[in-house]
Structures are given as structure tokens and as C-alpha cells.
Design a protein around this motif. Sequence first.
Motif, mmCIF file in Angstrom:
data_model
loop_
_atom_site.group_PDB
_atom_site.id
_atom_site.type_symbol
_atom_site.label_atom_id
_atom_site.label_comp_id
_atom_site.label_asym_id
_atom_site.label_seq_id
_atom_site.Cartn_x
_atom_site.Cartn_y
_atom_site.Cartn_z
ATOM 1 N N PHE A 1 9.733 -6.023 6.560
ATOM 2 C CA PHE A 1 8.654 -5.052 6.451
ATOM 3 C C PHE A 1 9.308 -3.668 6.387
ATOM 4 O O PHE A 1 9.924 -3.223 7.367
ATOM 5 C CB PHE A 1 7.709 -5.142 7.650
ATOM 6 C CG PHE A 1 6.773 -6.321 7.603
ATOM 7 C CD1 PHE A 1 5.410 -6.121 7.464
ATOM 8 C CD2 PHE A 1 7.248 -7.620 7.678
ATOM 9 C CE1 PHE A 1 4.531 -7.201 7.418
ATOM 10 C CE2 PHE A 1 6.394 -8.709 7.633
ATOM 11 C CZ PHE A 1 5.026 -8.496 7.495
ATOM 12 N N ALA A 2 9.188 -2.999 5.239
ATOM 13 C CA ALA A 2 9.900 -1.733 5.017
ATOM 14 C C ALA A 2 8.917 -0.612 4.715
ATOM 15 O O ALA A 2 7.797 -0.842 4.235
ATOM 16 C CB ALA A 2 10.895 -1.885 3.870
ATOM 17 N N TRP A 3 9.365 0.599 5.001
ATOM 18 C CA TRP A 3 8.622 1.828 4.686
ATOM 19 C C TRP A 3 9.521 2.648 3.763
ATOM 20 O O TRP A 3 10.591 3.089 4.158
ATOM 21 C CB TRP A 3 8.305 2.598 5.958
ATOM 22 C CG TRP A 3 7.423 3.798 5.805
ATOM 23 C CD1 TRP A 3 7.716 4.954 5.156
ATOM 24 C CD2 TRP A 3 6.100 3.971 6.330
ATOM 25 N NE1 TRP A 3 6.671 5.843 5.244
ATOM 26 C CE2 TRP A 3 5.651 5.256 5.958
ATOM 27 C CE3 TRP A 3 5.251 3.171 7.081
ATOM 28 C CZ2 TRP A 3 4.410 5.776 6.323
ATOM 29 C CZ3 TRP A 3 4.010 3.671 7.444
ATOM 30 C CH2 TRP A 3 3.593 4.946 7.064
ATOM 31 N N GLY A 4 9.072 2.835 2.526
ATOM 32 C CA GLY A 4 9.888 3.553 1.558
ATOM 33 C C GLY A 4 9.120 4.669 0.885
ATOM 34 O O GLY A 4 8.197 4.410 0.096
ATOM 35 N N LYS B 1 0.854 -1.187 0.000
ATOM 36 C CA LYS B 1 0.000 0.000 0.000
ATOM 37 C C LYS B 1 0.890 1.237 0.000
ATOM 38 O O LYS B 1 2.079 1.162 0.344
ATOM 39 C CB LYS B 1 -0.920 0.002 1.230
ATOM 40 C CG LYS B 1 -2.055 1.022 1.175
ATOM 41 C CD LYS B 1 -3.022 0.808 2.315
ATOM 42 C CE LYS B 1 -4.185 1.786 2.203
ATOM 43 N NZ LYS B 1 -5.189 1.573 3.257
ATOM 44 N N LYS B 2 0.315 2.344 -0.374
ATOM 45 C CA LYS B 2 1.021 3.625 -0.282
ATOM 46 C C LYS B 2 0.147 4.575 0.520
ATOM 47 O O LYS B 2 -0.866 5.083 0.033
ATOM 48 C CB LYS B 2 1.321 4.214 -1.660
ATOM 49 C CG LYS B 2 2.147 5.501 -1.604
ATOM 50 C CD LYS B 2 2.535 5.973 -2.994
ATOM 51 C CE LYS B 2 3.309 7.291 -2.941
ATOM 52 N NZ LYS B 2 4.572 7.190 -2.194
ATOM 53 N N THR B 3 0.500 4.777 1.755
ATOM 54 C CA THR B 3 -0.266 5.663 2.626
ATOM 55 C C THR B 3 0.663 6.268 3.658
ATOM 56 O O THR B 3 1.638 5.653 4.069
ATOM 57 C CB THR B 3 -1.398 4.895 3.338
ATOM 58 O OG1 THR B 3 -2.160 5.809 4.136
ATOM 59 C CG2 THR B 3 -0.852 3.828 4.258
ATOM 60 N N GLN C 1 4.316 1.032 1.882
ATOM 61 C CA GLN C 1 4.534 -0.098 2.770
ATOM 62 C C GLN C 1 4.919 -1.307 1.908
ATOM 63 O O GLN C 1 4.154 -1.734 1.037
ATOM 64 C CB GLN C 1 3.280 -0.396 3.593
ATOM 65 C CG GLN C 1 2.956 0.690 4.616
ATOM 66 C CD GLN C 1 2.403 1.964 4.004
ATOM 67 O OE1 GLN C 1 1.432 1.918 3.262
ATOM 68 N NE2 GLN C 1 3.014 3.101 4.312
ATOM 69 N N ILE C 2 6.118 -1.837 2.160
ATOM 70 C CA ILE C 2 6.737 -2.826 1.267
ATOM 71 C C ILE C 2 7.091 -4.086 2.053
ATOM 72 O O ILE C 2 7.492 -4.014 3.219
ATOM 73 C CB ILE C 2 8.011 -2.243 0.619
ATOM 74 C CG1 ILE C 2 7.701 -0.900 -0.057
ATOM 75 C CG2 ILE C 2 8.626 -3.218 -0.365
ATOM 76 C CD1 ILE C 2 8.940 -0.112 -0.424
ATOM 77 N N ILE C 3 6.946 -5.231 1.399
ATOM 78 C CA ILE C 3 7.421 -6.503 1.947
ATOM 79 C C ILE C 3 8.507 -7.052 1.009
ATOM 80 O O ILE C 3 8.304 -7.143 -0.205
ATOM 81 C CB ILE C 3 6.280 -7.531 2.076
ATOM 82 C CG1 ILE C 3 5.316 -7.107 3.186
ATOM 83 C CG2 ILE C 3 6.844 -8.921 2.386
ATOM 84 C CD1 ILE C 3 4.133 -8.052 3.361
#
Length: 397
Positions: free
Chosen positions: A379-382, A154-156, A386-388
Motif C-alpha cells: 500500500f503506497a502513497w505517491g 484514488k488520488k486525494t 493511493q496505490i496498490i
Amino acid sequence: MVVLQLQFLLVPLLASIMGAAQYMMQDAALMNYIDRRLLSLEKRLEKCNQDILDYVEEFRDFSKMVLLRLAGLNNYKAEVKSEVENLLTRIERAQRDIDYFGSVTDSHTCIEVHEDLVKQQLFEEAEEKKKLKLMLNASCDHVLAGIKSLKIVKKTGDKHGSWMKDPGKKHTKIYLLNGAVNNVIWEFANIMTFTESNHTLRARRVTLPFPWEGTGHIIYQGFLFYHRYGSLNEIIKFNIQKRNITDQMLLPGAGRIPAYQLSPSTKIDLAIDEQGLWAIHAEPDTGGNIVITKINHITMAVEHTWDTSCSSKDAEAAFMACSTLYVVYNSPSGGTSRIRCVYDILNAVNTQEIPVLHFPKRQGSHSTIHYNPKEMQLFAWGDGSQIIYKLHTQQKV
């Protein structure tokens, strides 16, 4: 004859009158003197009263300033005490090293170390490794060999933030913590609920009593561990379900500089792997190199600390996996993230032989990267996404 008699009568009378006039003049002079003295004394008393009032006012102002300073000192007393204890520990360690080298070194001759001493040192090192393995319950036998793929879930949210699952709980809940400074956690029932368009409608809102700082927080076994905003190095343990603080601690040496140069808002980065809770930070005393600390998540006590050779310069994030630190680097303008420094605390991995690991198919930067030991994923935030990342591992050799 009559004239002579009158003269005899007038002389005493005139003398009497002149004497009375003289006494009157003396009395007038005395009264004038007394009046002037009283006036002088009154002025002095008035000045004395004014001085007393000034002194009282000055004392009140000084008292207020002292009380404010003492209040400030009381707030930082625990932090100062922690810093002093850490400094004393380092001094004692340095003194032991100096005493040791002084006992075995001669400035004029080369002394051959006795064979028994070498055996004793090797034995002590082996015992220390055994203790560390027992402490960490070291059952990990894998090392990261590559990052296979990514999925943008997702992008939030803002550019900075973190999201995660609780690897210590048997549920599928997702937690979203938006921003580098905030006090609101969003709890979702599962990943499907999280991916819905309006994420706040079907999420449980949890408000913290104190905001967090940076993006280095972690959720483990129902507790949120985070760096308290405005403090130097205070870590708070917060019960998410009961919504209260259960414990807190001060992390020695941490909080003075960012953990990663490219993520300046994060001074303390907390991490979870197969062995439990870790803290990652950098210290000026180590030349800006990264320091890792094992923390007992139940007692909130420091178990062990390691000074690594990994620099915080051009670093954007890091994570722990199987007792090994992986540091992620990037360029200041953003680009391909890559792992190019690995530190295994048990020396079970030859970190020199591990190739540089690149994150696939993505240009940008990471605000945070957390390892989930239960799913063996990152689990990353870029940049607000929200990225796996799925990982490829291999056996330790």
C-alpha cells in the motif's frame, strides 16, 4: 581705687562670658557633626534598602529562569536517559570486543586460533540464529522476486501521507492519514466507500490527542503506532476504537536524522510483516545507514536491533516482508523507484543475487510504502495518489 575694683569685677565676668560662648560654639560644632553623620547613615541605609530590592528582583528573575530550565530538563529527562543507556550499551559492547581481541591477538606474531574455539564460535552463532528464529516465529519461506502491477485506487490528499488496512484484524476497513503532520484519521468501511468522490462524508473521523510526524505510522490489531510530533523518538500506541493512548516508548538512537534522505519528514518508519512490528530509522553513528529494530507490539519493548548495510542516501521509503528489509531508492528530482538494497536478518537469503527490482509504469516518488502481510501487497502513497502494488514472490533458497 574704684577703677581697680571695677577691673577686678569685669575680668571674671568677661572670662565667664567668653567661656559660655566657647561652649556654645563647641555644642554647635557637635550638633553639626551629629547631623552630618546621621545624614550619611541615612543615605547608606537608603542605598542598602535599594540594593536589597535589586537583589530580591534579581533573585526572582533567576528563580524563574531556573524553574523554566528545570521544566525543560524534566521533559527531556526520559529521552536523555534512553540516550545514555544506549551509549553505555554500545560502550560495553565495544569493551567486550576490545577485551576479546586483546586476548587472542599478539602484535608481533600471528596466532593460530584453536580449533575448539572456532567450533565454539560457530556453535554460539548457530544458537543465536535459533533464538532469533524462535523469537520471530520464523515461518516465512518466501522472498520478493518482482513487482507485477500497480493499481491507482484514488488520488486525494497532500503530497505526503499514508493509507492502509489493518493486517491484524478480520475486517476490510481502510484508513487514511493525510499530511506529514496531522492528528486526524479517516476510517472507511471498505475500499468501495473509500473510492467515492467525497471521502469525508461516509468516513469516521478519529482525532488523536497528539499529532504525528512524518508518514511512517502503521495500524495493527486495532492500534495506531506513530512517531509523536515534536519529540525526538517517542512512539505512541493509540487504541482507535476507544480513542485513547494505551502505551508509549522511546526508540534508542532514532530521530536524529531522517530515515530516508528523499523523505526528510519521516524520522521513524514503522512497519508490519508476518513477524509483527518493526521500526526503521537511520543513525549518524552508522554513517547514515539504516537500522531496523524489532518491537514487541504488546509490551512496547525493544527485542533486537540490526545495523544494516543499506544507505539512507537517495532512499525514499522501505518496508519489511518476511523478516527482510527492502529499501526503495529514487533520484532527487523523481523518477523510476527501484529496490536495490535488501537485508535479511536471518541470512536465509543471498541478497547479493537479488536483482534490482523496479516499480512498474510510473514516474514520480513515494511518500510511504507499507507491506500488508495478509494480502501480500504494498500500500503506497505517491504524489497524493493511493496505490496498490501486487508482488511476485519465490521460495527462499
